[in-house]
Design an enzyme around this catalytic site. Structure first.
Site, mmCIF file in Angstrom:
data_model
loop_
_atom_site.group_PDB
_atom_site.id
_atom_site.type_symbol
_atom_site.label_atom_id
_atom_site.label_comp_id
_atom_site.label_asym_id
_atom_site.label_seq_id
_atom_site.Cartn_x
_atom_site.Cartn_y
_atom_site.Cartn_z
ATOM 1 N N SER A 8 -46.591 47.577 20.996
ATOM 2 C CA SER A 8 -47.768 46.728 21.221
ATOM 3 C C SER A 8 -47.996 45.800 20.040
ATOM 4 C CB SER A 8 -49.001 47.602 21.409
ATOM 5 O OG SER A 8 -50.160 46.799 21.293
ATOM 6 N N HIS A 32 -45.314 44.823 24.515
ATOM 7 C CA HIS A 32 -46.587 45.145 25.168
ATOM 8 C C HIS A 32 -47.661 44.200 24.625
ATOM 9 C CE1 HIS A 32 -49.336 48.044 27.172
ATOM 10 N NE2 HIS A 32 -50.151 47.825 26.155
ATOM 11 N N ASP A 34 -51.573 43.240 24.761
ATOM 12 C CA ASP A 34 -52.898 43.744 25.139
ATOM 13 C C ASP A 34 -53.873 42.583 25.285
ATOM 14 O OD1 ASP A 34 -52.606 46.657 25.214
ATOM 15 O OD2 ASP A 34 -52.089 46.464 23.089
ATOM 16 N N MET A 36 -57.565 41.492 26.112
ATOM 17 C CA MET A 36 -58.918 42.079 26.119
ATOM 18 C C MET A 36 -59.948 40.962 26.199
ATOM 19 S SD MET A 36 -58.549 44.921 23.132
ATOM 20 C CE MET A 36 -57.113 46.004 23.003
ATOM 21 N N HIS A 65 -50.763 44.135 29.500
ATOM 22 C CA HIS A 65 -51.780 45.143 29.810
ATOM 23 C C HIS A 65 -53.138 44.457 29.787
ATOM 24 C CE1 HIS A 65 -53.999 49.031 28.278
ATOM 25 N NE2 HIS A 65 -54.370 48.686 29.499
ATOM 26 N N MET A 67 -56.905 44.377 29.926
ATOM 27 C CA MET A 67 -58.150 45.139 29.789
ATOM 28 C C MET A 67 -59.285 44.141 29.962
ATOM 29 S SD MET A 67 -56.796 47.497 26.667
ATOM 30 C CE MET A 67 -55.474 46.318 26.393
ATOM 31 N N MET A 136 -53.875 55.872 30.170
ATOM 32 C CA MET A 136 -54.337 55.627 28.797
ATOM 33 C C MET A 136 -54.555 56.959 28.073
ATOM 34 S SD MET A 136 -54.408 52.393 28.259
ATOM 35 C CE MET A 136 -55.122 52.528 26.611
ATOM 36 N N PHE A 142 -58.821 49.440 21.137
ATOM 37 C CA PHE A 142 -58.393 49.308 19.747
ATOM 38 C C PHE A 142 -57.086 50.053 19.495
ATOM 39 C CE2 PHE A 142 -62.965 49.049 20.013
ATOM 40 C CZ PHE A 142 -63.218 47.852 19.339
ATOM 41 N N GLY A 143 -56.335 49.552 18.543
ATOM 42 C CA GLY A 143 -55.139 50.252 18.096
ATOM 43 C C GLY A 143 -55.525 51.297 17.055
ATOM 44 N N GLY A 144 -54.588 52.173 16.754
ATOM 45 C CA GLY A 144 -54.769 53.121 15.653
ATOM 46 C C GLY A 144 -55.699 54.284 15.932
ATOM 47 N N ASP A 174 -50.126 55.072 26.742
ATOM 48 C CA ASP A 174 -50.531 54.042 25.783
ATOM 49 C C ASP A 174 -51.731 54.538 24.994
ATOM 50 O OD1 ASP A 174 -51.179 51.717 24.447
ATOM 51 O OD2 ASP A 174 -51.783 50.592 26.238
HETATM 52 C C1 DX5 Z 1 -55.385 50.087 23.155
HETATM 53 C C2 DX5 Z 1 -54.166 49.299 23.586
HETATM 54 C C3 DX5 Z 1 -52.920 49.843 23.041
HETATM 55 C C4 DX5 Z 1 -52.838 49.858 21.535
HETATM 56 C C5 DX5 Z 1 -52.101 51.081 21.130
HETATM 57 O O1 DX5 Z 1 -56.480 49.728 23.924
HETATM 58 O O2 DX5 Z 1 -54.052 49.241 24.999
HETATM 59 O O3 DX5 Z 1 -51.790 49.182 23.597
HETATM 60 O O4 DX5 Z 1 -52.195 48.747 20.986
HETATM 61 O O5 DX5 Z 1 -52.129 51.168 19.744
HETATM 62 P P1 DX5 Z 1 -51.708 52.511 18.994
HETATM 63 O O6 DX5 Z 1 -50.297 52.792 19.367
HETATM 64 O O7 DX5 Z 1 -51.900 52.185 17.562
HETATM 65 O O8 DX5 Z 1 -52.664 53.583 19.485
HETATM 66 ZN ZN ZN Z 2 -52.113 48.552 25.820
#
Ligand code: DX5
Ligand code: ZN
Length: 227
Positions: A8, A32, A34, A36, A65, A67, A136, A142-144, A174
């Site tokens: 991602s 990937h 994202d 949003m 993806h 969102m 999910m 958010f990532g991380g 994901d």
């Molecule tokens: C979160 C995203 C993910 C995100 C995953 O809402 O859909 O794709 O980038 O990030 P990690 O792998 O850091 O959890």
């Molecule tokens: Zn995603």
């Protein structure tokens, strides 16, 4: 089709997306993306014009993806923008069957995503309309974030539904997918793995992808072959 890794770019350097895609291109199967809208999730990223430019410069197909609210209205524009796969959230779609059929008619893979609290069973009859089911493993936005292992029984249930109906449907996970969580996802039946921070937080992104792929393949019912 074996285990697939879809890094991602949410965790990449947004000022150098072309370079960040090139970094993963030798090892990854997809990019990937994202999308949003600050309504479906409390965060805002990019829209179709950026996806269109990314598709033009990327050596890898785009795994988009969405969102976003009102997926029925907006998802087709991401197919037009050049995505290889478009995934919408079932919670944001009024007519998921119609939308999946529309995406397939646009010659992209049709994906449907479920938030952690959305059960898969009500959608069992809809699965033949899809090319991918995204489960999910964090709350999207958010990532991380930390991996939610409470989703694993749903991955298992989805795999059973796919097996029972002999479907050609990929199961993607994901959120929080990393070296210490990917084995459990693969064992439960996932075959496409999104990883943001685990790939882009690593010094050597390609090596981290190979490590994730090995970790998944050792526990997968599919084996190690890439796309
Ligand atoms: C979160 C995203 C993910 C995100 C995953 O809402 O859909 O794709 O980038 O990030 P990690 O792998 O850091 O959890
Ligand atoms: Zn995603």
């Amino acid at each position: 089709m074996g285990v697939q890794i879809s890094p991602s770019i949410l965790s990449a350097d947004w000022a150098d997306l072309a370079g960040e895609v090139a970094r993963i291109a030798p090892a990854a199967d997809w990019v990937h993306v994202d999308v949003m809208d600050n309504h479906f999730v409390p965060n805002l990223t990019v829209g179709a014009p950026v996806v269109e430019r990314l598709a033009a410069v990327s050596a890898l197909p785009l795994d988009v993806h969405l969102m976003i609210e009102d997926a029925d209205r907006w998802a087709p524009s991401y197919a037009e923008a050049g995505a290889g796969s478009v995934t919408f959230h079932v919670e944001a779609s009024a007519a998921p069957v119609r939308l999946a059929r529309e995406l397939r008619a646009q010659h992209v893979r049709a994906g449907m995503a479920l938030r952690p609290a959305t059960p898969v069973e009500p959608y069992a009859d809809l699965l033949p309309e899809l090319d991918m089911l995204l489960l999910m493993t964090v709350e999207p936005g958010f990532g991380g974030q930390s991996f939610l292992d409470l989703v694993l029984p749903k991955v298992r249930a989805a795999r059973e539904l796919v097996k029972g109906r002999d479907l050609d449907l990929w199961i993607q996970v994901d959120g929080g997918v990393a070296d210490d969580t990917i084995a459990a996802c693969a064992e439960a039946g996932a075959d496409v793995f999104v990883a943001g921070s685990a790939v882009y937080g690593a010094e050597d992104a390609a090596a981290s992808i190979e490590r994730l792929r090995d970790g998944a393949a050792r526990h997968s019912h599919l084996g190690a072959a890439s796309a």
